[in-house]
Design a protein around this motif. Structure first.
Motif, PDB file in Angstrom:
ATOM      1  N   ASP A   1     -26.058   3.183  -0.884  1.00 25.98           N
ATOM      2  CA  ASP A   1     -27.320   3.178  -1.949  1.00 25.98           C
ATOM      3  C   ASP A   1     -25.265   3.360  -3.476  1.00 25.98           C
ATOM      4  N   VAL A   2     -24.560   2.773  -2.553  1.00 24.05           N
ATOM      5  CA  VAL A   2     -22.787   3.036  -3.390  1.00 24.05           C
ATOM      6  C   VAL A   2     -22.776   1.525  -3.626  1.00 24.05           C
ATOM      7  N   PRO A   3     -23.404   0.964  -4.645  1.00 26.44           N
ATOM      8  CA  PRO A   3     -22.848  -0.522  -5.342  1.00 26.44           C
ATOM      9  C   PRO A   3     -21.644  -0.889  -5.095  1.00 26.44           C
ATOM     10  N   SER A   4     -20.686  -0.114  -5.257  1.00 27.24           N
ATOM     11  CA  SER A   4     -19.533  -0.645  -5.400  1.00 27.24           C
ATOM     12  C   SER A   4     -17.822   0.211  -5.389  1.00 27.24           C
ATOM     13  N   THR A   5     -16.747   0.103  -5.587  1.00 28.57           N
ATOM     14  CA  THR A   5     -15.548   0.954  -5.345  1.00 28.57           C
ATOM     15  C   THR A   5     -15.764   1.521  -6.433  1.00 28.57           C
ATOM     16  N   ALA A   6     -15.336   0.794  -7.212  1.00 31.69           N
ATOM     17  CA  ALA A   6     -15.038   1.338  -8.560  1.00 31.69           C
ATOM     18  C   ALA A   6     -14.739   2.476  -9.358  1.00 31.69           C
ATOM     19  N   LEU A   7     -15.775   3.480  -8.268  1.00 31.59           N
ATOM     20  CA  LEU A   7     -15.337   4.920  -8.590  1.00 31.59           C
ATOM     21  C   LEU A   7     -14.819   5.384  -7.869  1.00 31.59           C
TER      22      LEU A   7
ATOM     23  N   GLU B   1       3.585  -1.527  -8.072  1.00 30.34           N
ATOM     24  CA  GLU B   1       4.724  -1.683  -6.449  1.00 30.34           C
ATOM     25  C   GLU B   1       3.971  -0.421  -5.651  1.00 30.34           C
ATOM     26  N   VAL B   2       3.417  -0.744  -4.747  1.00 33.47           N
ATOM     27  CA  VAL B   2       3.502   0.845  -4.023  1.00 33.47           C
ATOM     28  C   VAL B   2       4.590   0.544  -2.974  1.00 33.47           C
ATOM     29  N   PHE B   3       5.086   1.716  -2.870  1.00 36.61           N
ATOM     30  CA  PHE B   3       6.175   2.251  -1.716  1.00 36.61           C
ATOM     31  C   PHE B   3       6.130   3.929  -1.100  1.00 36.61           C
ATOM     32  N   THR B   4       6.668   4.263  -0.802  1.00 35.11           N
ATOM     33  CA  THR B   4       6.931   5.476  -0.672  1.00 35.11           C
ATOM     34  C   THR B   4       8.440   5.714   0.015  1.00 35.11           C
ATOM     35  N   ARG B   5       8.541   6.869  -0.877  1.00 34.98           N
ATOM     36  CA  ARG B   5      10.638   7.654  -1.454  1.00 34.98           C
ATOM     37  C   ARG B   5      10.785   7.927  -0.106  1.00 34.98           C
ATOM     38  N   ARG B   6      10.143   8.087   0.643  1.00 35.05           N
ATOM     39  CA  ARG B   6      10.674   8.976   1.953  1.00 35.05           C
ATOM     40  C   ARG B   6       9.536   8.881   3.108  1.00 35.05           C
TER      41      ARG B   6
ATOM     42  N   GLY C   1      -6.310  -4.911   5.056  1.00 30.27           N
ATOM     43  CA  GLY C   1      -7.722  -5.644   5.027  1.00 30.27           C
ATOM     44  C   GLY C   1      -9.471  -4.709   4.036  1.00 30.27           C
ATOM     45  N   ARG C   2      -8.046  -3.017   4.783  1.00 32.32           N
ATOM     46  CA  ARG C   2      -9.688  -2.705   3.761  1.00 32.32           C
ATOM     47  C   ARG C   2      -9.647  -2.280   2.318  1.00 32.32           C
ATOM     48  N   VAL C   3      -8.198  -2.938   2.312  1.00 32.46           N
ATOM     49  CA  VAL C   3      -7.845  -2.738   0.356  1.00 32.46           C
ATOM     50  C   VAL C   3      -8.789  -4.008  -0.443  1.00 32.46           C
ATOM     51  N   LEU C   4      -8.611  -5.340   0.521  1.00 33.84           N
ATOM     52  CA  LEU C   4      -8.787  -6.298   0.256  1.00 33.84           C
ATOM     53  C   LEU C   4     -10.043  -6.840  -0.543  1.00 33.84           C
ATOM     54  N   ASP C   5     -11.436  -5.629   0.546  1.00 30.07           N
ATOM     55  CA  ASP C   5     -12.329  -5.295   0.413  1.00 30.07           C
ATOM     56  C   ASP C   5     -13.008  -4.810  -1.353  1.00 30.07           C
ATOM     57  N   ALA C   6     -12.564  -3.434  -1.305  1.00 32.45           N
ATOM     58  CA  ALA C   6     -12.001  -2.516  -2.071  1.00 32.45           C
ATOM     59  C   ALA C   6     -11.896  -3.120  -3.101  1.00 32.45           C
ATOM     60  N   VAL C   7     -11.214  -3.793  -3.276  1.00 30.22           N
ATOM     61  CA  VAL C   7     -10.668  -5.210  -4.506  1.00 30.22           C
ATOM     62  C   VAL C   7     -11.839  -5.736  -5.227  1.00 30.22           C
TER      63      VAL C   7
ATOM     64  N   LEU D   1      -6.517  -0.011 -10.499  1.00 24.84           N
ATOM     65  CA  LEU D   1      -6.603  -0.590  -8.976  1.00 24.84           C
ATOM     66  C   LEU D   1      -6.210   0.485  -8.067  1.00 24.84           C
ATOM     67  N   GLU D   2      -5.244   1.670  -8.845  1.00 23.60           N
ATOM     68  CA  GLU D   2      -4.072   2.625  -8.750  1.00 23.60           C
ATOM     69  C   GLU D   2      -4.513   3.399  -7.761  1.00 23.60           C
ATOM     70  N   THR D   3      -5.767   4.160  -7.351  1.00 22.83           N
ATOM     71  CA  THR D   3      -6.571   5.048  -6.624  1.00 22.83           C
ATOM     72  C   THR D   3      -7.120   4.894  -5.615  1.00 22.83           C
ATOM     73  N   VAL D   4      -7.601   3.889  -5.726  1.00 21.20           N
ATOM     74  CA  VAL D   4      -8.236   3.084  -4.273  1.00 21.20           C
ATOM     75  C   VAL D   4      -6.738   2.265  -3.408  1.00 21.20           C
ATOM     76  N   ILE D   5      -6.227   1.706  -4.098  1.00 18.96           N
ATOM     77  CA  ILE D   5      -5.473   1.922  -3.015  1.00 18.96           C
ATOM     78  C   ILE D   5      -4.395   2.237  -2.545  1.00 18.96           C
ATOM     79  N   LEU D   6      -4.098   3.016  -3.173  1.00 19.95           N
ATOM     80  CA  LEU D   6      -3.161   4.805  -2.665  1.00 19.95           C
ATOM     81  C   LEU D   6      -3.904   5.085  -1.195  1.00 19.95           C
ATOM     82  N   SER D   7      -5.134   5.489  -1.985  1.00 23.54           N
ATOM     83  CA  SER D   7      -5.976   6.366  -0.898  1.00 23.54           C
ATOM     84  C   SER D   7      -6.384   5.679   0.153  1.00 23.54           C
ATOM     85  N   ILE D   8      -6.712   4.140   0.571  1.00 22.10           N
ATOM     86  CA  ILE D   8      -7.112   3.743   1.754  1.00 22.10           C
ATOM     87  C   ILE D   8      -5.443   3.469   2.149  1.00 22.10           C
ATOM     88  N   LEU D   9      -4.410   3.398   1.664  1.00 19.96           N
ATOM     89  CA  LEU D   9      -2.745   3.015   2.681  1.00 19.96           C
ATOM     90  C   LEU D   9      -2.748   3.948   2.701  1.00 19.96           C
ATOM     91  N   ASN D  10      -2.404   5.497   2.297  1.00 20.42           N
ATOM     92  CA  ASN D  10      -2.343   6.702   2.686  1.00 20.42           C
ATOM     93  C   ASN D  10      -3.126   6.996   3.747  1.00 20.42           C
TER      94      ASN D  10
END
Length: 444
Positions: free
Chosen positions: A11-17, A43-48, A62-68, A132-141
């Motif tokens: 029942d979730v139509p998109s990743t927008a929320l 850019e996505v990076f980590t300081r340490r 791959g999941r980021v691409l689907d989410a975008v 796209l910030e939050t969803v990308i970080l959520s998946i990659l982290n």
């Protein structure tokens, strides 16, 4: 796109929320200020790296691409934003037509990374990129943390297969993502059927202690399982007395018994005793699988034991003590004005403390020594030095909003094995240490 492919409830139509409120309030303010259309580079990076870790693993691309691709604001989502008065009417109208039309570059999935590595670069207007910030970080982290733990466990296993068994130890949707990330990091199979269905990961599983306790005797349970699944099944032998169970298992299944599983006790001692007992009974081909709260250190401690496979749950899906990679998503360049041809200027956070960043759109390459072993992660802006040409790490993932880099999950798994093999030998040490490669910055 079928949202089931994203690990979403139907029942979730998109990743927008899958985002934070301030992404939308920044959008609203930028639209009012006339700066929303400025071309921007994030850019996505980590300081340490997590303390003591020697390399990181990129997972979740791959999941980021689907989410975008599925990031869109439809009726119910817009109604929610309006009812909660999160943004104003002009912003709602803008969101109603939103589709990401920018470009994304990044390290391919399975690649290794180090502090400062520009793991992903998102380019477009400020408005579309900031959303796209939050969803990308959520998946990659999340996925990269699990993949890094899986990679370390794979090293510790020394080629013996690893089974992902963490579904019951985490959120049901996170379990699917974790199984996927574990596969990228080197695990061979999963117990999670949703992961098998969505990502074509091989699934395994036979029985738990409850099945043995259901029957009037352990013998009855073994007979029922062998009758149903065949003699090459895996019988769980530590419900009562391990030695008695192994004897009964071979008596019922014969010398063709596929495997026995040990889930408790002194695994090192039991594995040696069970191997000897199986061999004495003529079941020399029967394998031994061990489970029970394993991590990379426990797996390494069993390197000399006659163990054929490991099942790992809790420690894997929680990143073996490091459930996030602390990746950030920072604006590193933006146009001087909203014009399409306006030049980009580097920007960076310059606050006190460790939370500074390096401005400018960056490339990354891995320098090799004379023997072909990686010796440095080189990050820079401007032209790539001739000596590093052809060794750039970032690949094009999205062009003008269109996905251009879909690939089978096995490609990411194979890439990780190759990338890890290309690091110095000290990368595979489980003892705590500094990143195995230094990060060198080249200024334009």
């Amino acid at each position: 796109m079928d949202t089931a492919d994203l690990g979403l409830p139907v029942d979730v139509p998109s990743t927008a929320l899958f985002t934070d409120r301030y992404e939308l309030t920044m959008l609203q303010a930028a639209l009012r200020a006339g700066t929303a259309d400025r071309r921007s580079v994030f850019e996505v990076f980590t300081r340490r790296l997590p303390e003591g870790r020697r390399y990181g693993v990129v997972a979740g691309t791959g999941r980021v691409l689907d989410a975008v691709e599925n990031f869109r604001f439809e009726g119910g989502v817009l109604d929610f934003l309006a009812q909660q008065r999160i943004v104003d009417e002009p912003t709602l109208e803008w969101l109603a037509g939103f589709r990401f039309r920018g470009d994304i570059w990044g390290y391919p999935e399975g690649e290794v990374y180090f502090p400062g590595s520009p793991i992903m670069r998102v380019e477009g207007s400020f408005a579309e990129a900031v959303l796209l910030e939050t969803v990308i970080l959520s998946i990659l982290n999340h996925d990269s943390a699990v993949a890094a733990a899986a990679s370390r466990m794979s090293v510790a296993a020394g080629g013996r297969p690893l089974i992902e068994m963490g579904a019951r130890r985490t959120h049901e949707l996170a379990a699917v993502a974790a199984a996927r990330a574990a596969y990228v990091g080197g695990f061979a199979t999963t117990s999670d059927l949703a992961a098998g269905f969505r990502y074509n990961i091989p699934t395994v599983g036979t029985s738990a202690h409850a099945f043995t306790l259901l029957h009037d005797s352990e013998r009855d349970a073994f007979v029922a399982q062998v009758d149903s699944l065949g003699s090459d099944t895996t019988l769980l032998v530590d419900t009562f007395n391990v030695a008695e169970a192994v004897g009964t298992a071979v008596e019922i299944a014969g010398q063709e018994l596929g495997a026995v599983r040990i889930d408790s006790g002194d695994l090192l001692l039991l594995a040696h005793r069970v191997r000897q007992q199986l061999d004495d009974l003529g079941a020399k081909g029967t394998k031994i699988v061990v489970t029970s709260d394993l991590d990379e250190y426990a797996i390494a401690s069993l390197a000399a034991a006659p163990v054929d496979a490991y099942g790992v749950g809790t420690r894997l899906v929680t990143g073996s003590g490091h459930p996030t990679c602390s990746m950030v998503y920072k604006l590193v360049a933006r146009a001087e004005s909203a014009g399409r041809d306006a030049p980009l200027v580097p920007v960076a956070k310059k606050s006190m403390g460790a939370k500074t960043s390096v401005g400018g759109r960056k490339w990354a390459a891995r320098r090799l020594d004379a023997e072909g072993v990686a010796e440095a992660e080189v990050v820079g802006s401007g032209p790539v030095p001739e000596a590093l040409a052809g060794r750039e790490l970032q690949v094009e993932l999205v062009r003008g909003g269109e996905i251009v880099a879909r690939e089978p999950l096995d490609a990411a798994r194979d890439r990780h094995a190759a990338a890890r093999a290309g690091l110095p030998l000290s990368a595979t040490q489980l003892s705590q240490g500094d990143p195995v490669l230094p990060t060198e910055y080249v200024r334009a």
